[in-house]
Design a protein around this motif. Structure first.
Motif, PDB file in Angstrom:
ATOM      1  N   ARG A 240      -0.040   3.572  -4.160  1.00  0.00           N
ATOM      2  CA  ARG A 240      -0.175   4.917  -4.752  1.00  0.00           C
ATOM      3  C   ARG A 240       0.972   5.185  -5.724  1.00  0.00           C
ATOM      4  NH1 ARG A 240      -0.753   7.818   0.013  1.00  0.00           N
ATOM      5  NH2 ARG A 240       1.469   7.566   0.362  1.00  0.00           N
TER       6      ARG A 240
ATOM      7  N   HIS B 276       0.853  -1.198   0.000  1.00  0.00           N
ATOM      8  CA  HIS B 276       0.000   0.000   0.000  1.00  0.00           C
ATOM      9  C   HIS B 276       0.884   1.242   0.000  1.00  0.00           C
ATOM     10  CE1 HIS B 276       0.969   0.954   4.202  1.00  0.00           C
ATOM     11  NE2 HIS B 276       1.174  -0.342   4.246  1.00  0.00           N
TER      12      HIS B 276
ATOM     13  N   ALA C  11      -4.401  -0.205  -3.645  1.00  0.00           N
ATOM     14  CA  ALA C  11      -3.957   0.612  -2.505  1.00  0.00           C
ATOM     15  C   ALA C  11      -2.537   1.143  -2.689  1.00  0.00           C
ATOM     16  CB  ALA C  11      -4.029  -0.219  -1.231  1.00  0.00           C
TER      17      ALA C  11
END
Ligand SMILES: C[S@@+](CC[C@H](N)C(=O)[O-])C[C@H]1O[C@@H](n2cnc3c(N)ncnc32)[C@H](O)[C@@H]1O
Length: 204
Positions: free
Chosen positions: A56, A34, A54
């Motif tokens: 980025r 994540h 999740a």
């Protein structure tokens, strides 16, 4: 080092193991990824398909030009993904820049597991995690003996891949807390690279 032919051979050699077990293990491990993620030794991008939404930002570090060129082709145009030319021993990125670092089948091949893990520790934020899946030294004495005998030739043929590293111990010695560790045999590969360990290592 691998080069373009080696990178192609690598994918072909692992394809049956990917179908039988590795792809499932990668997917389950990477469910924990994540935020800002760095993958070391990203190879030809076997993990790419398994990163969840999740994530980025994803930085893929890979020092071998042949591997990197297949990796870049697989990434294509994805603005959240960057490919960099870097070894795990010298990551050209700032301290505490990542929530997660990923290492799959890499710590067997680096020059120095200690220096690589120190770099992983440096770039992780406190509480961040190293997600690892590595083949390691066998627990069975007979298989360990074979690993020792074959290791010099194997390193030469397979991009400095060591057969007898105790990677789980090296991760713990760096100060990581180990969670959810699993040891399993990788199917459809040579016996000497079957023993494996995977799990989550947390930086305090
Ligand atoms: C067995 S391949 C694994 C590739 C990929 N991570 C996977 O799961 O399929 C080992 C990779 O580690 C890379 N490698 C070798 N030495 C390295 C180093 N010092 N730092 C980072 N990566 C390295 C190789 O170029 C290769 O891409």
């Amino acid at each position: 080092m691998w080069g373009p032919l080696g990178a192609w051979v690598y994918d072909r050699t692992l394809s049956r193991a990917e179908e039988t077990c590795l792809a499932d293990w990668r997917r389950a491990l990477l469910e924990n990824a994540h935020g800002d993620v760095l993958e070391i030794g990203a190879g030809t991008g076997a993990n790419l398909a398994h990163y969840p939404p999740a994530v980025r930002r994803l930085v893929l570090a890979e020092p071998d030009a042949g591997m990197r060129s297949r990796l870049k082709r697989k990434v294509g145009e994805r603005p959240e993904v960057t490919v960099v030319d870097a070894t795990a021993e010298a990551i050209p990125l700032p301290d505490r820049a990542f929530d997660v670092v990923v290492s799959t089948l890499v710590l067997c091949s680096v020059e120095s597991p200690g220096r690589s893990l120190a770099e992983v520790w440096r770039v992780l934020r406190p509480g961040g995690t190293l997600l690892f899946l590595e083949h390691v030294a066998a627990e069975l004495p007979g298989r360990l003996r074979w690993q020792r005998v074959l290791e010099p030739g194997w390193r030469f043929m397979a991009g400095n891949c060591h057969l007898t590293r105790r990677t789980e111990d090296a991760i713990a010695e760096m100060g990581f807390a180990l969670e959810d560790v699993r040891r399993e045999s990788i199917r459809k590969v040579a016996g000497v690279v079957r023993p494996s360990v995977r799990g989550v290592a947390r930086k305090s």
